[in-house]
Scaffold this motif. Structure first.
Motif, PDB file in Angstrom:
ATOM      1  N   ARG A 261       0.822  -1.215   0.000  1.00 12.01           N
ATOM      2  CA  ARG A 261       0.000   0.000   0.000  1.00 12.01           C
ATOM      3  C   ARG A 261       0.852   1.259   0.000  1.00 12.01           C
ATOM      4  N   ARG A 262       1.904   1.270   0.823  1.00  9.86           N
ATOM      5  CA  ARG A 262       2.760   2.459   0.880  1.00  9.86           C
ATOM      6  C   ARG A 262       3.467   2.694  -0.449  1.00  9.86           C
ATOM      7  N   ALA A 263       3.912   1.630  -1.105  1.00 15.10           N
ATOM      8  CA  ALA A 263       4.619   1.761  -2.386  1.00 15.10           C
ATOM      9  C   ALA A 263       3.723   2.347  -3.462  1.00 15.10           C
ATOM     10  N   ARG A 264       2.420   2.158  -3.344  1.00 18.09           N
ATOM     11  CA  ARG A 264       1.484   2.661  -4.341  1.00 18.09           C
ATOM     12  C   ARG A 264       0.738   3.908  -3.890  1.00 18.09           C
ATOM     13  N   GLY A 265       1.120   4.438  -2.733  1.00 14.21           N
ATOM     14  CA  GLY A 265       0.506   5.665  -2.242  1.00 14.21           C
ATOM     15  C   GLY A 265      -0.905   5.483  -1.720  1.00 14.21           C
ATOM     16  N   LEU A 266      -1.238   4.290  -1.274  1.00 17.20           N
ATOM     17  CA  LEU A 266      -2.573   4.018  -0.749  1.00 17.20           C
ATOM     18  C   LEU A 266      -2.593   4.210   0.754  1.00 17.20           C
ATOM     19  N   ALA A 267      -3.774   4.386   1.305  1.00 16.01           N
ATOM     20  CA  ALA A 267      -3.923   4.570   2.748  1.00 16.01           C
ATOM     21  C   ALA A 267      -3.599   3.261   3.469  1.00 16.01           C
ATOM     22  N   VAL A 268      -2.884   3.403   4.578  1.00 15.07           N
ATOM     23  CA  VAL A 268      -2.524   2.247   5.394  1.00 15.07           C
ATOM     24  C   VAL A 268      -3.241   2.389   6.721  1.00 15.07           C
ATOM     25  N   PRO A 269      -4.062   1.420   7.110  1.00 13.22           N
ATOM     26  CA  PRO A 269      -4.756   1.525   8.390  1.00 13.22           C
ATOM     27  C   PRO A 269      -3.766   1.531   9.547  1.00 13.22           C
TER      28      PRO A 269
END
Length: 115
Positions: free
Chosen positions: A71-79
């Motif tokens: 998620r971090r590598a793709r710029g997505l939100a991480v809970p």
């Protein structure tokens, strides 16, 4: 006295029957071997993914960490923290039904009640 043609036909029929049995046994053996191989491959994949275990945590920490990196590598939100997940041994909680609704057997009421 039977003719040679009859004996030849009988021998041919016996040979064809034996060939069919041999072929069916070979095909069955191949299918069983393929099934065993796929079951073992699936079991290995289940072990690698952390599933198939009897632990209360359905997602191991290693998989959670891999998901966070993805998620971090793709710029997505991480809970921030994982949501509490009930263990597999705990059945989901059902809302209690009131006593008045138990005697209503109409079709719409039954369909809405079980959702």
């Amino acid at each position: 006295m039977p003719s040679e043609e009859f004996e030849s036909a009988a021998a041919s029929f016996t040979r064809i029957g034996q060939d069919a049995v041999t072929h069916s046994r070979r095909v069955t053996g191949n299918a069983l071997a393929r099934g065993r191989r796929r079951r073992s491959e699936n079991a290995e994949l289940l072990k690698q993914s952390g599933r198939g275990t009897k632990s209360g945590d359905p997602t191991p920490a290693t998989l959670r960490a891999a998901a966070e990196r993805f998620r971090r590598a793709r710029g997505l939100a991480v809970p921030a923290a994982p949501d509490p997940v009930p263990s597999r041994s705990q059945p989901p909680a059902r809302t209690p039904r009131s006593g008045d609704d138990d005697e209503d057997f109409s079709q719409m009421r039954i369909m809405q009640r079980d959702q």
